[in-house]
Design a protein around this motif. Structure first.
Motif, PDB file in Angstrom:
ATOM      1  N   VAL A 121      -5.675   3.257 -13.856  1.00 46.99           N
ATOM      2  CA  VAL A 121      -6.034   3.976 -12.631  1.00 46.99           C
ATOM      3  C   VAL A 121      -5.995   3.032 -11.433  1.00 46.99           C
ATOM      4  O   VAL A 121      -5.431   3.363 -10.383  1.00 46.99           O
ATOM      5  CB  VAL A 121      -7.420   4.656 -12.766  1.00 46.99           C
ATOM      6  N   SER A 122      -6.555   1.838 -11.568  1.00 55.30           N
ATOM      7  CA  SER A 122      -6.569   0.914 -10.433  1.00 55.30           C
ATOM      8  C   SER A 122      -5.162   0.456 -10.073  1.00 55.30           C
ATOM      9  O   SER A 122      -4.836   0.294  -8.885  1.00 55.30           O
ATOM     10  CB  SER A 122      -7.480  -0.286 -10.698  1.00 55.30           C
ATOM     11  N   THR A 123      -4.298   0.301 -11.059  1.00 54.27           N
ATOM     12  CA  THR A 123      -2.914  -0.093 -10.787  1.00 54.27           C
ATOM     13  C   THR A 123      -2.174   1.013 -10.050  1.00 54.27           C
ATOM     14  O   THR A 123      -1.445   0.759  -9.083  1.00 54.27           O
ATOM     15  CB  THR A 123      -2.189  -0.448 -12.097  1.00 54.27           C
ATOM     16  N   TRP A 124      -2.353   2.268 -10.491  1.00 57.12           N
ATOM     17  CA  TRP A 124      -1.708   3.393  -9.802  1.00 57.12           C
ATOM     18  C   TRP A 124      -2.224   3.535  -8.370  1.00 57.12           C
ATOM     19  O   TRP A 124      -1.449   3.769  -7.437  1.00 57.12           O
ATOM     20  CB  TRP A 124      -1.919   4.697 -10.571  1.00 57.12           C
ATOM     21  N   LEU A 125      -3.534   3.391  -8.184  1.00 53.53           N
ATOM     22  CA  LEU A 125      -4.101   3.498  -6.830  1.00 53.53           C
ATOM     23  C   LEU A 125      -3.543   2.406  -5.922  1.00 53.53           C
ATOM     24  O   LEU A 125      -3.193   2.665  -4.764  1.00 53.53           O
ATOM     25  CB  LEU A 125      -5.628   3.438  -6.874  1.00 53.53           C
ATOM     26  N   SER A 126      -3.427   1.209  -6.448  1.00 59.24           N
ATOM     27  CA  SER A 126      -2.848   0.111  -5.676  1.00 59.24           C
ATOM     28  C   SER A 126      -1.397   0.413  -5.321  1.00 59.24           C
ATOM     29  O   SER A 126      -0.969   0.209  -4.177  1.00 59.24           O
ATOM     30  CB  SER A 126      -2.944  -1.191  -6.476  1.00 59.24           C
ATOM     31  N   GLY A 127      -0.648   0.905  -6.278  1.00 57.26           N
ATOM     32  CA  GLY A 127       0.749   1.258  -6.030  1.00 57.26           C
ATOM     33  C   GLY A 127       0.899   2.341  -4.982  1.00 57.26           C
ATOM     34  O   GLY A 127       1.793   2.281  -4.126  1.00 57.26           O
ATOM     35  N   ILE A 128       0.013   3.318  -5.012  1.00 55.64           N
ATOM     36  CA  ILE A 128       0.048   4.404  -4.026  1.00 55.64           C
ATOM     37  C   ILE A 128      -0.243   3.860  -2.635  1.00 55.64           C
ATOM     38  O   ILE A 128       0.421   4.218  -1.655  1.00 55.64           O
ATOM     39  CB  ILE A 128      -0.942   5.521  -4.421  1.00 55.64           C
ATOM     40  N   MET A 132      -0.879  -8.639  -0.057  1.00 60.04           N
ATOM     41  CA  MET A 132      -0.686  -7.189   0.028  1.00 60.04           C
ATOM     42  C   MET A 132      -2.035  -6.472   0.065  1.00 60.04           C
ATOM     43  O   MET A 132      -2.199  -5.479   0.774  1.00 60.04           O
ATOM     44  CB  MET A 132       0.173  -6.680  -1.126  1.00 60.04           C
ATOM     45  N   LYS A 133      -3.015  -6.978  -0.683  1.00 62.29           N
ATOM     46  CA  LYS A 133      -4.357  -6.388  -0.617  1.00 62.29           C
ATOM     47  C   LYS A 133      -4.910  -6.513   0.795  1.00 62.29           C
ATOM     48  O   LYS A 133      -5.553  -5.591   1.305  1.00 62.29           O
ATOM     49  CB  LYS A 133      -5.302  -7.090  -1.603  1.00 62.29           C
ATOM     50  N   ARG A 134      -4.656  -7.638   1.424  1.00 64.53           N
ATOM     51  CA  ARG A 134      -5.100  -7.843   2.810  1.00 64.53           C
ATOM     52  C   ARG A 134      -4.394  -6.845   3.736  1.00 64.53           C
ATOM     53  O   ARG A 134      -5.019  -6.268   4.621  1.00 64.53           O
ATOM     54  CB  ARG A 134      -4.806  -9.287   3.227  1.00 64.53           C
ATOM     55  N   ALA A 135      -3.092  -6.649   3.524  1.00 66.83           N
ATOM     56  CA  ALA A 135      -2.339  -5.692   4.342  1.00 66.83           C
ATOM     57  C   ALA A 135      -2.903  -4.289   4.176  1.00 66.83           C
ATOM     58  O   ALA A 135      -3.091  -3.560   5.163  1.00 66.83           O
ATOM     59  CB  ALA A 135      -0.860  -5.716   3.968  1.00 66.83           C
ATOM     60  N   VAL A 136      -3.197  -3.895   2.950  1.00 66.82           N
ATOM     61  CA  VAL A 136      -3.748  -2.560   2.676  1.00 66.82           C
ATOM     62  C   VAL A 136      -5.099  -2.393   3.374  1.00 66.82           C
ATOM     63  O   VAL A 136      -5.362  -1.365   4.002  1.00 66.82           O
ATOM     64  CB  VAL A 136      -3.870  -2.323   1.153  1.00 66.82           C
ATOM     65  N   ALA A 137      -5.950  -3.420   3.280  1.00 69.04           N
ATOM     66  CA  ALA A 137      -7.271  -3.340   3.904  1.00 69.04           C
ATOM     67  C   ALA A 137      -7.155  -3.244   5.423  1.00 69.04           C
ATOM     68  O   ALA A 137      -7.867  -2.446   6.055  1.00 69.04           O
ATOM     69  CB  ALA A 137      -8.105  -4.559   3.508  1.00 69.04           C
ATOM     70  N   LEU A 138      -6.278  -4.041   6.016  1.00 72.95           N
ATOM     71  CA  LEU A 138      -6.117  -4.006   7.474  1.00 72.95           C
ATOM     72  C   LEU A 138      -5.550  -2.671   7.952  1.00 72.95           C
ATOM     73  O   LEU A 138      -5.974  -2.139   8.978  1.00 72.95           O
ATOM     74  CB  LEU A 138      -5.219  -5.160   7.934  1.00 72.95           C
ATOM     75  N   GLU A 139      -4.603  -2.119   7.177  1.00 73.01           N
ATOM     76  CA  GLU A 139      -4.028  -0.825   7.557  1.00 73.01           C
ATOM     77  C   GLU A 139      -5.083   0.271   7.455  1.00 73.01           C
ATOM     78  O   GLU A 139      -5.146   1.169   8.293  1.00 73.01           O
ATOM     79  CB  GLU A 139      -2.820  -0.510   6.661  1.00 73.01           C
ATOM     80  N   ALA A 140      -5.932   0.192   6.431  1.00 76.41           N
ATOM     81  CA  ALA A 140      -7.010   1.183   6.282  1.00 76.41           C
ATOM     82  C   ALA A 140      -7.988   1.087   7.451  1.00 76.41           C
ATOM     83  O   ALA A 140      -8.435   2.111   7.976  1.00 76.41           O
ATOM     84  CB  ALA A 140      -7.737   0.971   4.957  1.00 76.41           C
ATOM     85  N   GLU A 141      -8.302  -0.135   7.865  1.00 68.81           N
ATOM     86  CA  GLU A 141      -9.176  -0.321   9.036  1.00 68.81           C
ATOM     87  C   GLU A 141      -8.520   0.268  10.284  1.00 68.81           C
ATOM     88  O   GLU A 141      -9.195   0.911  11.086  1.00 68.81           O
ATOM     89  CB  GLU A 141      -9.432  -1.819   9.280  1.00 68.81           C
ATOM     90  N   GLU A 142      -7.223   0.039  10.428  1.00 65.77           N
ATOM     91  CA  GLU A 142      -6.495   0.571  11.597  1.00 65.77           C
ATOM     92  C   GLU A 142      -6.553   2.096  11.616  1.00 65.77           C
ATOM     93  O   GLU A 142      -6.795   2.712  12.649  1.00 65.77           O
ATOM     94  CB  GLU A 142      -5.060   0.086  11.573  1.00 65.77           C
ATOM     95  N   ARG A 143      -6.310   2.722  10.452  1.00 64.87           N
ATOM     96  CA  ARG A 143      -6.345   4.175  10.369  1.00 64.87           C
ATOM     97  C   ARG A 143      -7.743   4.718  10.647  1.00 64.87           C
ATOM     98  O   ARG A 143      -7.905   5.737  11.295  1.00 64.87           O
ATOM     99  CB  ARG A 143      -5.880   4.660   8.995  1.00 64.87           C
TER     100      ARG A 143
END
Length: 159
Positions: free
Chosen positions: A63-70, A145-156
């Motif tokens: 589940v965590s791998t799929w969520l990360s991929g999404i 990439m985790k950092r990119a995901v977190a920053l994009e989530a903050e931006e949204r």
């Protein structure tokens, strides 16, 4: 359909097939654990409890791998729509298809400079993750990439 879309579709199908295989294995493993738990023997119950942990951990990992991929796919789509996906088609490659180490290092240095100039820009972190991957440093690529995901989530969230 573009080459990137075709490749993404093939990757998604492969991931789904592998996930189905892992899910089947986890269900079979859980069945063995339940059989051991029902044995009523102290050793069987202890082994069953231990074996039951494995499918639970396996399911969490899937589940965590799929969520990360999404999440990464969402960033990729957004960056593609903006025309900002990394383009390494001009970098020299080995016969194996991997980018030449010197070229990967130079590419990485450029991406690192982008991150240093804009440390809160998820796009720069996405590109540096890609550069780490080209250089063969998968651990740092995942971290970036985790950092990119977190920053994009903050931006949204800030919109």
């Amino acid at each position: 359909m573009t080459t990137v879309q075709s490749s993404a579709r093939k990757t998604l199908v492969l991931a789904a097939v592998l996930t189905a295989g892992v899910a089947l294995h986890l269900v079979l493993l859980a069945g063995r654990a339940v059989a051991l738990l029902r044995s009523g023997e102290p050793v069987g119950v202890a082994l069953g409890a231990g074996v039951l942990i494995l499918p639970v951990l396996g399911a969490w990992m899937v589940v965590s791998t799929w969520l990360s991929g999404i999440r990464v796919a969402r960033l990729t789509q957004r960056l593609a729509a903006e025309g900002g996906l990394p383009d390494v088609s001009d970098l020299p490659r080995r016969p194996s298809g991997r980018v030449e180490p010197d070229a990967a290092d130079a590419y990485f240095a450029e991406r690192k400079a982008e991150v240093e100039a804009s440390p809160r820009d998820w796009r720069a972190w996405y590109r540096v993750a890609h550069a780490y991957d080209l250089a063969g440093d998968r651990r740092r690529a995942r971290e970036a990439m985790k950092r990119a995901v977190a920053l994009e989530a903050e931006e949204r969230a800030g919109r």
